[in-house]
Motif scaffolding. Structure first.
Motif, PDB file in Angstrom:
ATOM      1  N   SER A  41      15.849  -7.176  -1.469  1.00 52.72           N
ATOM      2  CA  SER A  41      15.373  -5.677  -0.947  1.00 52.72           C
ATOM      3  C   SER A  41      13.880  -5.247  -1.314  1.00 52.72           C
ATOM      4  N   SER A  42      13.212  -4.330  -0.543  1.00 51.95           N
ATOM      5  CA  SER A  42      12.247  -4.152  -1.247  1.00 51.95           C
ATOM      6  C   SER A  42      11.796  -2.490  -1.206  1.00 51.95           C
ATOM      7  N   GLN A  43      12.899  -1.824  -0.817  1.00 49.76           N
ATOM      8  CA  GLN A  43      12.783  -0.258  -0.690  1.00 49.76           C
ATOM      9  C   GLN A  43      13.988   0.298  -1.706  1.00 49.76           C
ATOM     10  N   PRO A  44      13.909   1.330  -2.635  1.00 50.21           N
ATOM     11  CA  PRO A  44      14.778   1.713  -3.309  1.00 50.21           C
ATOM     12  C   PRO A  44      15.696   2.762  -3.043  1.00 50.21           C
ATOM     13  N   LYS A  66       0.879  -1.090   0.049  1.00 50.05           N
ATOM     14  CA  LYS A  66      -0.052  -0.095  -0.101  1.00 50.05           C
ATOM     15  C   LYS A  66       0.843   1.183  -0.051  1.00 50.05           C
ATOM     16  N   GLN A  67       2.046   1.178   0.587  1.00 47.88           N
ATOM     17  CA  GLN A  67       3.056   2.303   0.575  1.00 47.88           C
ATOM     18  C   GLN A  67       3.446   2.830  -0.839  1.00 47.88           C
ATOM     19  N   LYS A  68       2.873   3.708  -1.286  1.00 50.72           N
ATOM     20  CA  LYS A  68       3.184   4.113  -2.535  1.00 50.72           C
ATOM     21  C   LYS A  68       4.278   5.121  -2.693  1.00 50.72           C
ATOM     22  N   VAL A  69       4.287   5.850  -1.592  1.00 49.60           N
ATOM     23  CA  VAL A  69       5.503   6.805  -1.368  1.00 49.60           C
ATOM     24  C   VAL A  69       6.603   6.007  -0.850  1.00 49.60           C
ATOM     25  N   ASN A  70       7.822   6.787  -1.172  1.00 42.12           N
ATOM     26  CA  ASN A  70       9.016   6.364  -0.468  1.00 42.12           C
ATOM     27  C   ASN A  70       9.171   6.496   1.076  1.00 42.12           C
TER      28      ASN A  70
END
Ligand code: AMP
Length: 323
Positions: A143-146, A56-60
């Motif tokens: 990893s899941s976050q860029p 659901k977290q569309k933002v960084n």
């Protein structure tokens, strides 16, 4: 970054203040031995919640991190609690500005990571657990976050990490052709270890040793590219793990490893490669911990971890194009 002297107290304080923001359920954990190797199997119910929240977290989440989670910041980096901790103390070192997660760690970041580990190890008697840092980088790394982030977590000191035995009190060196990085020859998957037992390793030395491990990982990835069409050799995926005693790079070929016999997808990141297997289904946890070694359908080292990485040994066709 000048690390505050009482880092652990800061983390404890922040954890108490942020309790309602954190999604944490104490995991069910069991140490097992399979094929002569140690594993720590954790059933983490909140992993399911984390995955649906992450989707659901569309933002960084690291662009403007929740201030409740932040416990230290300087001009370049921030320390913040992990919103979905897998252990009581689980935190992140992130860059203030966006930097890609698939970029290399800088010599300064390596030294900083090491200094944070030292600070935690030296911070009083409170610790029955050992701090570990890890960095999942590249599309097959788990990893899941860029946005660039190094993670810190803890493992009970009774649980033996296999690189400790490999390193066995050797002191720091920068690998080269004559003195290659260390490895555990009984392991199925490719990995490269440098001991860190030494006073005052400089950031340049950290950087040089790390680049040797990255070069090794690139060579292994390249050597398998023709054999495995899923992997693009220009996109290196690897897990980096550091403790006070060593740092290790594991080149990765696959993030999600499907296990047919139980119809389950293992999502393996750096922790998996030090034997910490996190599962989100109780029946999978039970399969792993309750069955005698030879009755268990799942082989961790020579099936799950091997398929997620590359083989430790293979016949090289040509050495001329190594990195
Ligand atoms: P990775 O999956 O290796 O990219 O690591 C990303 C980490 O960031 C995971 O361990 C998540 O639990 C954590 N995380 C995700 N969203 C947030 C958030 N909003 N605040 C703090 N940590 C987060």
């Amino acid at each position: 970054m000048e690390i505050p002297s009482k880092l652990l107290s800061l983390i404890n304080h922040a954890t108490a203040n942020a309790e309602t923001s954190l999604v944490y359920k104490k995991p069910q954990q069991m140490a097992i031995e399979q094929d002569g190797k140690n594993y720590l199997i954790s059933y983490i119910e909140s992993l399911v919640e984390k995955e649906s929240a992450s989707k659901k977290q569309k933002v960084n989440p690291f662009e403007n991190p929740d201030p409740k989670l932040v416990f230290f910041k300087d001009s370049s980096h921030t320390l913040l609690l992990n919103k979905f901790p897998i252990t009581k103390h689980h935190f992140l070192l992130i860059t203030n500005e966006f930097v890609r997660q698939d970029s290399l760690l800088s010599p300064e970041e390596l030294k900083l990571t090491y200094n944070i580990l030292l600070n935690l190890e030296n911070d009083g008697n409170e610790l029955t657990d050992k701090p570990i840092a890890f960095y999942n980088s590249g599309p097959n790394s788990g990893s899941s976050q860029p946005h660039k982030h190094v993670q810190f977590t803890f493992v009970n000191k009774d649980y033996k990490l296999f690189p400790d035995e490999v390193v066995n009190c050797r002191t720091f060196f920068i690998p080269d052709q004559e003195t290659p990085a260390l490895q555990d020859n009984s392991s199925a998957f490719s990995h490269f270890i440098v001991p860190l037992n030494s006073e005052n390793i400089t950031s340049e030395q950290f950087g040089m040793a790390y680049m040797c491990l990255i070069r090794n990982a690139l060579t292994v990835t390249k050597d398998h590219t023709d054999l495995n069409s899923n992997v693009n050799a220009t996109e290196l995926s690897y897990n980096f793990i550091m403790t006070k005693e060593w740092m290790m790079v594991v080149p990765r070929s696959l993030e999600i490893i499907h296990e047919d016999t139980i119809n389950y997808d293992f999502n393996i990141n750096a922790l998996g490669y030090i034997g910490m297997i996190l599962v989100k289904r109780l029946d999978v946890f039970n399969e792993l911990v309750n069955k005698a070694d030879n009755e268990c359908k799942i082989r961790i080292n020579d099936d799950i971890l091997l398929r997620g990485g590359y083989p430790l040994t293979y016949v090289k066709e040509n050495d001329n194009y190594d990195y």
